[in-house]
Design an enzyme around this catalytic site. Structure first.
Site, PDB file in Angstrom:
ATOM      1  N   GLN A  93       0.790  -0.928   0.156  1.00 16.65           N
ATOM      2  CA  GLN A  93      -0.177   0.001   0.046  1.00 16.65           C
ATOM      3  C   GLN A  93       0.790   1.148  -0.263  1.00 16.65           C
ATOM      4  OE1 GLN A  93      -2.597   0.338   3.437  1.00 16.65           O
ATOM      5  NE2 GLN A  93      -3.796   1.983   2.384  1.00 16.65           N
ATOM      6  N   HIS A  99      -8.412   1.693  -0.448  1.00 15.83           N
ATOM      7  CA  HIS A  99      -8.986   1.800  -1.825  1.00 15.83           C
ATOM      8  C   HIS A  99      -8.953   0.531  -2.402  1.00 15.83           C
ATOM      9  CE1 HIS A  99      -4.977   2.689  -1.858  1.00 15.83           C
ATOM     10  NE2 HIS A  99      -4.630   1.872  -2.849  1.00 15.83           N
TER      11      HIS A  99
END
Ligand code: 5GP
Ligand code: ZN
Length: 113
Positions: A93, A99
């Site tokens: 990430q 997301h």
């Protein structure tokens, strides 16, 4: 808060948004890894999947998933697509506002790198 995706949510930074409701937005990834590559995320700031609350965020998490599924279909990916959520630095990430990636319109392989 110094968060890139919060700035996209509130419009301070432009993005190719194509879906928005009261809880989530979707926009095309700036560095597409497939012919279709977009992100679905909550408007509220949640840094990582580790920060999802079982008590408060179940409905939101489900809403992100069904929105991703609907948008994938609308983007012509009904024959197959991939969803990815990277969690924290070790999980790959890079933007710490959760997301869901949706990638499609090319053959996917496993395992990912
Ligand atoms: P992560 O690595 O955190 O799972 O995914 C972050 C994604 O956000 C990456 O695929 C990256 O290309 C995308 N991204 C980073 N900055 C921007 C930006 O300013 N605009 C858009 N549309 N996507 C971005
Ligand atoms: Zn944020």
């Amino acid at each position: 808060m110094d968060c890139l995706f919060c700035k996209i949510v509130c419009g301070d930074i432009p993005a190719r948004k194509f879906c928005e409701d009261d809880q989530v937005i979707a926009f095309h990834d700036i560095s597409a890894q497939a012919p279709v590559h977009f992100l679905v995320l909550p408007k509220k700031h949640i840094a990582t999947l580790n920060d999802l609350s079982e008590e408060n965020d179940k409905l939101l998490a489900g809403h992100i998933l069904v929105t991703a599924q609907r948008l994938a279909r609308e983007q012509g990916c009904q024959d197959g697509f991939r969803v990815v959520m990277n969690c924290n630095d070790l999980g790959g990430q890079t933007v710490h506002h959760i997301h869901m990636h949706v990638l499609g319109q090319r053959q996917m392989h496993w395992p990912p790198g």
